[in-house]
Design an enzyme around this catalytic site. Structure first.
Site, PDB file in Angstrom:
ATOM      1  N   LYS A 138       0.913  -1.127   0.215  1.00 56.04           N
ATOM      2  CA  LYS A 138       0.032  -0.127  -0.080  1.00 56.04           C
ATOM      3  C   LYS A 138       0.969   1.319   0.043  1.00 56.04           C
ATOM      4  O   LYS A 138       2.193   1.232   0.326  1.00 56.04           O
ATOM      5  CB  LYS A 138      -1.045   0.086   1.219  1.00 56.04           C
ATOM      6  CG  LYS A 138      -0.178  -0.019   2.712  1.00 56.04           C
ATOM      7  CD  LYS A 138      -1.096  -0.345   3.788  1.00 56.04           C
ATOM      8  CE  LYS A 138      -0.343  -0.263   5.009  1.00 56.04           C
ATOM      9  NZ  LYS A 138      -1.083  -0.796   5.953  1.00 56.04           N
ATOM     10  N   ARG A 190     -10.528   0.198  14.831  1.00 58.67           N
ATOM     11  CA  ARG A 190     -10.666   0.958  13.499  1.00 58.67           C
ATOM     12  C   ARG A 190     -11.540   0.046  12.551  1.00 58.67           C
ATOM     13  O   ARG A 190     -12.546   1.012  12.198  1.00 58.67           O
ATOM     14  CB  ARG A 190      -9.163   0.555  12.977  1.00 58.67           C
ATOM     15  CG  ARG A 190      -8.843   1.455  11.652  1.00 58.67           C
ATOM     16  CD  ARG A 190      -7.355   1.624  11.293  1.00 58.67           C
ATOM     17  NE  ARG A 190      -6.693   0.111  10.796  1.00 58.67           N
ATOM     18  CZ  ARG A 190      -5.623   0.067  10.611  1.00 58.67           C
ATOM     19  NH1 ARG A 190      -4.775   1.090  10.540  1.00 58.67           N
ATOM     20  NH2 ARG A 190      -5.237  -0.875  10.158  1.00 58.67           N
ATOM     21  N   HIS A 249      -6.432  -7.323  13.193  1.00 60.67           N
ATOM     22  CA  HIS A 249      -5.413  -6.428  13.018  1.00 60.67           C
ATOM     23  C   HIS A 249      -4.875  -6.026  14.493  1.00 60.67           C
ATOM     24  O   HIS A 249      -5.774  -5.786  15.331  1.00 60.67           O
ATOM     25  CB  HIS A 249      -5.451  -5.082  12.322  1.00 60.67           C
ATOM     26  CG  HIS A 249      -4.192  -4.382  12.021  1.00 60.67           C
ATOM     27  ND1 HIS A 249      -3.281  -5.014  11.271  1.00 60.67           N
ATOM     28  CD2 HIS A 249      -4.101  -3.232  12.135  1.00 60.67           C
ATOM     29  CE1 HIS A 249      -2.263  -4.119  11.115  1.00 60.67           C
ATOM     30  NE2 HIS A 249      -2.777  -2.855  11.607  1.00 60.67           N
ATOM     31  N   ARG A 260       0.672 -10.758   7.081  1.00 60.71           N
ATOM     32  CA  ARG A 260       0.698  -9.538   6.224  1.00 60.71           C
ATOM     33  C   ARG A 260       1.725  -8.683   6.573  1.00 60.71           C
ATOM     34  O   ARG A 260       1.864  -8.118   7.504  1.00 60.71           O
ATOM     35  CB  ARG A 260      -0.731  -8.850   6.441  1.00 60.71           C
ATOM     36  CG  ARG A 260      -2.141  -9.566   6.387  1.00 60.71           C
ATOM     37  CD  ARG A 260      -3.218  -8.755   6.640  1.00 60.71           C
ATOM     38  NE  ARG A 260      -3.160  -7.901   7.671  1.00 60.71           N
ATOM     39  CZ  ARG A 260      -3.877  -8.515   9.011  1.00 60.71           C
ATOM     40  NH1 ARG A 260      -4.292  -9.440   9.113  1.00 60.71           N
ATOM     41  NH2 ARG A 260      -3.543  -7.571  10.165  1.00 60.71           N
ATOM     42  N   TYR A 295      17.715  29.668   6.328  1.00 57.60           N
ATOM     43  CA  TYR A 295      16.829  30.387   6.791  1.00 57.60           C
ATOM     44  C   TYR A 295      16.779  30.519   8.292  1.00 57.60           C
ATOM     45  O   TYR A 295      17.219  29.628   8.886  1.00 57.60           O
ATOM     46  CB  TYR A 295      15.371  29.911   6.434  1.00 57.60           C
ATOM     47  CG  TYR A 295      14.799  30.020   5.034  1.00 57.60           C
ATOM     48  CD1 TYR A 295      14.773  31.239   4.436  1.00 57.60           C
ATOM     49  CD2 TYR A 295      14.498  28.875   4.093  1.00 57.60           C
ATOM     50  CE1 TYR A 295      14.194  31.375   3.108  1.00 57.60           C
ATOM     51  CE2 TYR A 295      14.258  29.010   2.880  1.00 57.60           C
ATOM     52  CZ  TYR A 295      14.062  30.340   2.336  1.00 57.60           C
ATOM     53  OH  TYR A 295      13.486  30.364   1.068  1.00 57.60           O
ATOM     54  N   CYS A 330      15.533  23.216   3.483  1.00 60.66           N
ATOM     55  CA  CYS A 330      14.492  24.041   2.671  1.00 60.66           C
ATOM     56  C   CYS A 330      13.394  23.116   2.163  1.00 60.66           C
ATOM     57  O   CYS A 330      13.621  22.069   2.025  1.00 60.66           O
ATOM     58  CB  CYS A 330      15.213  25.191   1.668  1.00 60.66           C
ATOM     59  SG  CYS A 330      16.755  26.100   2.429  1.00 60.66           S
ATOM     60  N   MET A 331      12.694  23.962   1.267  1.00 64.82           N
ATOM     61  CA  MET A 331      11.585  23.218   0.676  1.00 64.82           C
ATOM     62  C   MET A 331      12.242  22.364  -0.590  1.00 64.82           C
ATOM     63  O   MET A 331      11.720  21.138  -0.465  1.00 64.82           O
ATOM     64  CB  MET A 331      10.823  24.092  -0.017  1.00 64.82           C
ATOM     65  CG  MET A 331       9.668  23.461  -0.861  1.00 64.82           C
ATOM     66  SD  MET A 331       8.241  24.417  -1.749  1.00 64.82           S
ATOM     67  CE  MET A 331       7.567  25.483  -0.235  1.00 64.82           C
ATOM     68  N   ASP A 332      13.195  22.787  -1.088  1.00 65.04           N
ATOM     69  CA  ASP A 332      13.762  22.123  -2.341  1.00 65.04           C
ATOM     70  C   ASP A 332      15.240  21.705  -2.200  1.00 65.04           C
ATOM     71  O   ASP A 332      15.960  21.134  -2.981  1.00 65.04           O
ATOM     72  CB  ASP A 332      13.625  22.901  -3.634  1.00 65.04           C
ATOM     73  CG  ASP A 332      12.165  23.525  -3.671  1.00 65.04           C
ATOM     74  OD1 ASP A 332      11.512  22.864  -3.648  1.00 65.04           O
ATOM     75  OD2 ASP A 332      12.042  24.963  -3.567  1.00 65.04           O
TER      76      ASP A 332
HETATM   77  C1  LIG Z   1      -0.347  -1.708   6.587  1.00 63.04           C
HETATM   78  C2  LIG Z   1      -0.929  -3.019   7.205  1.00 63.04           C
HETATM   79  C3  LIG Z   1      -0.197  -4.157   7.459  1.00 63.04           C
HETATM   80  C4  LIG Z   1       1.104  -4.164   7.208  1.00 63.04           C
HETATM   81  O1  LIG Z   1       1.814  -3.784   8.455  1.00 63.04           O
HETATM   82  P1  LIG Z   1       3.279  -3.731   8.683  1.00 63.04           P
HETATM   83  O2  LIG Z   1       3.483  -3.436  10.236  1.00 63.04           O
HETATM   84  O3  LIG Z   1       3.928  -2.961   7.710  1.00 63.04           O
HETATM   85  O4  LIG Z   1       3.845  -4.995   8.483  1.00 63.04           O
HETATM   86  C5  LIG Z   1      -1.223  -5.334   7.743  1.00 63.04           C
HETATM   87  N1  LIG Z   1      -2.196  -5.431   8.060  1.00 63.04           N
HETATM   88  C6  LIG Z   1      -2.932  -4.283   7.760  1.00 63.04           C
HETATM   89  C7  LIG Z   1      -4.399  -4.184   7.977  1.00 63.04           C
HETATM   90  C8  LIG Z   1      -2.444  -3.170   7.416  1.00 63.04           C
HETATM   91  O5  LIG Z   1      -3.269  -1.993   7.282  1.00 63.04           O
END
Ligand SMILES: *Cc1c(COP(=O)(O)O)cnc(C)c1O
Length: 393
Positions: A57, A156, A185, A241, A285, A332-334
């Site tokens: 993601k 969540r 999760h 995951r 700056y 700085c920004m850039d």
């Molecule tokens: C982002 C995410 C993960 C991965 O988590 P990591 O800490 O990067 O391994 C797993 N499950 C869900 C639901 C997530 O949103």
């Protein structure tokens, strides 16, 4: 875009300065796909026989989703995880055919037609969403794979444990839906105290048992992210995951040592200008840095708009040829400035401002610590103005 100096002039010692304006890329993110592959292989071996879902993601945590996805799949990942349907569609558009689990839920905004047509795997948390998904799948005469998510303490997303059995029954009875897994999760897997993780694990186990008691077989279950699989091997279940670990970072220092991971990313920049400035010169700056002695100062064309957070001002280190130098003055920004003392990197010399630390540059974990952030935020903030350059594939 110009520097005031157009002719190759000498800064002080008689050596010509090579202009770098012919370079298209003057700052970029170097992504070592060999590191992604090695990390994936090690994590796959560690969690076997559980399957590994490579979480890509947020554009592969800033590394480029498609490139990371390919590297991870080639190295043994079984599926991909994304946050949104749009991210899944982008991977499909790039020709990726592996299973893609959409971890997020966007309710009524979810582009279901595209999700079904692209054969993405949906996260289902409510009956209303399950109905809409089944209707769309019927309309397209397709089956959609579904992972039912239960709330166990993250607060969540997820069906409440008491709602889960009825929802699971509904999904199992819907011919257009295929219940592939039940998941949840973890909220505190990166903390040293495992007590809340145990509570979540207990609630997850109870929710899965209640679903089975309601007559629905749970084909697979998953709850562990990177921290979870490192902290609690018994929670690997059928799948894990994994995001952060693929990219070579540890969610917490106490979880190092379970597996050797290698950071995949470096932020690189070619020196745009270098001057020798006298003692007393103010840099940047607010004049937050003043040279205490005559020193060369190199300007790098990377700044906070690229994700090099301003909170690293006067704190980060850049490396060049195995030596580290302080980033001085406010970022700085850039651009940002690097004090190189008696060393004079030529214009065009490539410095690393964030990386694995092998040249002494600031590491991602250190940048997170110095700025009250986490590695996830440091790497996902790297902006689109920095091209991703792949090596080690
Ligand atoms: C982002 C995410 C993960 C991965 O988590 P990591 O800490 O990067 O391994 C797993 N499950 C869900 C639901 C997530 O949103």
């Amino acid at each position: 875009m110009s520097t005031h100096r157009t002719d190759p002039v000498d800064v002080w010692g008689g050596e010509p300065i090579v202009q770098s304006q012919d370079r298209l890329r003057r700052a970029w993110v170097e992504v070592d796909l060999g590191a992604v592959a090695a990390n994936t292989r090690r994590l796959v071996a560690l969690v076997r026989p559980a399957r590994l879902v490579a979480v890509v993601k947020a554009d592969g945590y800033g590394h480029g989703a498609t490139a990371v996805a390919r590297a991870a799949l080639d190295a043994g990942a079984s599926a991909l995880g994304v946050a949104t349907t749009a991210e899944g569609l982008a991977l499909r558009a790039d020709g990726i055919r592996a299973p893609i689990l959409v971890l997020g839920v966007e309710g009524a905004a979810e582009p279901l037609e595209a999700l079904v047509a692209a054969d993405l795997t949906a996260t289902v948390t409510t009956l209303a969403f399950a109905r809409r998904l089944a209707d769309e799948a019927h309309r397209q005469r397709r089956r959609v794979r579904v992972h039912l998510k239960v709330e166990t303490g993250m607060g969540r997303l997820g069906a409440l444990p008491e709602e889960a059995p009825a929802l699971a029954r509904w999904i199992a009875a819907a011919s257009a839906l295929e219940l592939e897994a039940v998941y949840s999760h973890l909220a505190t897997a990166d903390e040293e105290d495992p007590s809340y993780l145990r509570e979540q694990a207990d609630r997850f186990r109870a929710a899965c048992e209640a679903i089975e008691a309601a007559g629905v077989a749970v084909p697979a279950r998953h709850i562990a992210n990177t921290a979870g699989l490192l902290a609690a091997p018994e929670l690997r279940y059928d799948m894990v995951r994994v995001g952060l670990g693929l990219y070579g970072y540890y969610p917490a220092d106490h979880l190092r040592g379970r597996v050797a991971l290698r950071p995949a990313l470096r932020v690189m920049a070619a020196v745009a200008e270098v001057r020798r400035l006298p003692a007393g010169s103010g840099i940047g700056y607010g004049r937050t840095h003043v040279l205490s002695r005559p020193s060369a100062v190199a300007t790098l064309p990377v700044g906070y708009a690229d994700g090099l957070t301003r909170r690293l001002s006067n704190r980060a280190r850049a490396s060049w040829e195995g030596r580290a130098y302080p980033v001085v003055g406010r970022i700085c920004m850039d651009q940002c400035m690097v004090e190189t003392g008696d060393d004079v990197p030529p214009v065009g010399a490539v410095m690393c401002v964030l990386g694995p630390g092998d040249g002494g540059e600031t590491t991602v974990e250190e940048a997170a610590r110095l700025t009250g952030s986490i590695p996830y935020e440091i790497i996902t903030q790297l902006g689109p103005r920095l091209p991703r350059v792949y090596v080690g594939a």
